[in-house]
Design an enzyme around this catalytic site. Structure first.
Site, mmCIF file in Angstrom:
data_model
loop_
_atom_site.group_PDB
_atom_site.id
_atom_site.type_symbol
_atom_site.label_atom_id
_atom_site.label_comp_id
_atom_site.label_asym_id
_atom_site.label_seq_id
_atom_site.Cartn_x
_atom_site.Cartn_y
_atom_site.Cartn_z
ATOM 1 N N ASP A 67 0.722 -1.203 0.055
ATOM 2 C CA ASP A 67 -0.134 0.019 0.007
ATOM 3 C C ASP A 67 0.999 1.322 -0.116
ATOM 4 O OD1 ASP A 67 1.175 -0.566 2.698
ATOM 5 O OD2 ASP A 67 -1.055 -0.543 3.540
ATOM 6 N N ASN A 136 -7.333 -3.049 14.724
ATOM 7 C CA ASN A 136 -8.682 -3.263 14.131
ATOM 8 C C ASN A 136 -8.823 -4.428 13.004
ATOM 9 O OD1 ASN A 136 -7.770 -2.135 11.725
ATOM 10 N ND2 ASN A 136 -9.163 -0.362 11.725
ATOM 11 N N HIS A 138 -6.918 -4.767 10.363
ATOM 12 C CA HIS A 138 -6.925 -4.122 8.634
ATOM 13 C C HIS A 138 -5.663 -4.786 8.207
ATOM 14 C CE1 HIS A 138 -4.390 -0.713 10.503
ATOM 15 N NE2 HIS A 138 -3.613 -1.317 9.646
ATOM 16 N N GLU A 143 -9.704 -2.072 5.351
ATOM 17 C CA GLU A 143 -10.394 -1.634 6.611
ATOM 18 C C GLU A 143 -11.494 -2.488 6.994
ATOM 19 O OE1 GLU A 143 -8.907 0.283 8.490
ATOM 20 O OE2 GLU A 143 -7.998 2.111 7.617
HETATM 21 C C1 F6R Z 1 0.966 -1.406 6.086
HETATM 22 C C2 F6R Z 1 0.242 -2.433 6.302
HETATM 23 C C3 F6R Z 1 -0.591 -2.472 7.666
HETATM 24 C C4 F6R Z 1 0.188 -2.526 8.942
HETATM 25 C C5 F6R Z 1 -0.740 -2.379 9.920
HETATM 26 C C6 F6R Z 1 0.245 -2.539 11.523
HETATM 27 O O1 F6R Z 1 1.744 -1.444 4.862
HETATM 28 O O2 F6R Z 1 0.435 -3.338 5.562
HETATM 29 O O3 F6R Z 1 -1.409 -3.483 7.448
HETATM 30 O O4 F6R Z 1 0.856 -3.882 8.768
HETATM 31 O O5 F6R Z 1 -1.040 -1.170 10.065
HETATM 32 O O6 F6R Z 1 1.051 -1.701 11.512
HETATM 33 P P1 F6R Z 1 2.257 -1.787 12.557
HETATM 34 O O7 F6R Z 1 3.255 -2.907 12.363
HETATM 35 O O8 F6R Z 1 2.757 -0.164 12.533
HETATM 36 O O9 F6R Z 1 1.587 -1.901 13.844
#
Ligand code: F6R
Length: 237
Positions: A67, A136, A138, A143
Site C-alpha cells: 500500500d 482493528n 486491517h 479496513e
Molecule cells: C502497512 C500495512 C498495515 C500494517 C498495520 C500494522 O503497509 O500493511 O497493515 O501492517 O497497520 O502496523 P504496525 O506494524 O505499525 O503495527
C-alpha cells in the site's frame, strides 16, 4: 492457519526471515508482497544482516508493496516509498526495476490501482505475502467491512488514522486515502505470513487463531487460506 507463538520480537523476526529465505529459493524470480509499519522492522533488519554478513542476495526477487498513502509525495518522509528505501531497499541488492510501490503522487489513483493490479498479474501473482495487521484487523489498508477486492483506492478509517498519526505532527496530516492491494489479491498469494507483536495486537491474534471469518476483522478473511502462518509474540520490540 498455522499459528506460531514466539518468545519475543527477535524470535518472531528471525523466524520470518528464515521462512522468507527458504521461499525465495523455490522460484527463479519469486514475487513477494511487503508491508510497512513497526512490525516488520526486525524482519528487514535480519534480511539486511543476512545480506551484509552472509552474502545473501535478493537480486532475483520482485517486490510489490501492499500500500501507499494517497495523496503523498515520494520525498515525504512519511511515504511508504521512503519507509521502504530507508528501512530495507537502500541496504540490499533488490534491483530498482523489480521494486513496485503504488504511486501516491499520481494524478489518477483509480487508474494507478488498476495498473498496479495488472502488474501483479503480469508477474503471475504473489508467491509470498508478508503481512502486518492493525489493531482493528486491517491488512494493508483493507479496513473493517472491506470488500474482497483487487488493488483499489480506499478511505482510511478514523481508527487507523489515529494509530498512524504517531508518525505525523498531528492526525490532520495523515492522508485520508490510500491505494492498497485488495484482500482478493492478497488471498491469492501462494503463501502468507502474518506477523503481529505487542499486547494491543493480542485481541486480533486471538480472533485469527480461532479460525472464524468476520469481514469486520479483514485479517480473518485469510483464515481459510491453504498455506498461511501467523507468527506472533505478545511482547513489544
Ligand atoms: C502497512 C500495512 C498495515 C500494517 C498495520 C500494522 O503497509 O500493511 O497493515 O501492517 O497497520 O502496523 P504496525 O506494524 O505499525 O503495527
Amino acid at each position: 492457519m498455522k499459528v506460531i507463538k514466539t518468545s519475543n520480537y527477535r524470535e518472531m523476526s528471525s523466524l520470518a526471515a528464515r521462512l522468507f529465505l527458504t521461499q525465495i529459493q523455490i522460484k527463479k524470480h519469486p514475487v513477494i508482497a511487503l508491508p510497512t509499519g513497526s512490525t516488520p522492522l526486525g524482519l528487514y533488519e535480519e534480511l539486511i544482516r543476512y545480506h551484509k554478513e552472509c552474502n545473501k542476495s535478493y537480486a532475483n526477487i520482485i517486490t510489490f508493496n501492499l500500500d501507499e498513502y494517497y495523496p503523498i509525495k515520494k520525498e515525504d518522509s512519511n511515504s511508504y516509498y521512503q519507509f521502504m528505501m530507508r528501512n530495507f531497499f537502500n541496504h540490499v541488492d533488490i534491483k530498482k526495476e523489480n521494486i513496485f510501490i503504488p504511486n501516491g503522487e499520481c494524478s489518477d489513483p483509480l487508474k494507478e490501482a488498476k495498473e498496479y493490479e495488472q502488474k501483479i498479474k503480469n508477474h503471475k501473482g504473489i508467491d509470498l505475502a508478508i503481512l502486518g495487521v492493525g489493531v482493528n484487523g486491517h491488512i494493508g489498508f483493507n479496513e473493517p467491512g472491506t470488500l474482497i477486492d483487487e488493488t483499489h483506492l480506499t478511505d482510511i478509517s478514523s481508527s487507523t488514522a489515529r494509530e498512524n498519526s504517531r508518525f505525523f505532527n498531528n492526525i490532520l496530516e495523515v492522508p485520508t486515502q490510500a491505494i492498497t492491494m485488495g484482500m482478493k489479491t492478497i488471498a491469492s498469494a501462494e503463501k502468507i505470513i502474518i506477523l503481529a507483536n505487542g499486547s494491543k495486537k493480542m485481541d486480533i491474534v486471538d480472533k485469527i487463531s480461532k479460525g472464524n471469518i468476520d469481514e469486520n476483522y479483514p485479517a480473518t478473511l485469510l483464515n481459510n487460506h491453504k498455506n498461511a502462518t501467523l507468527i506472533y509474540t505478545p511482547y513489544e520490540r
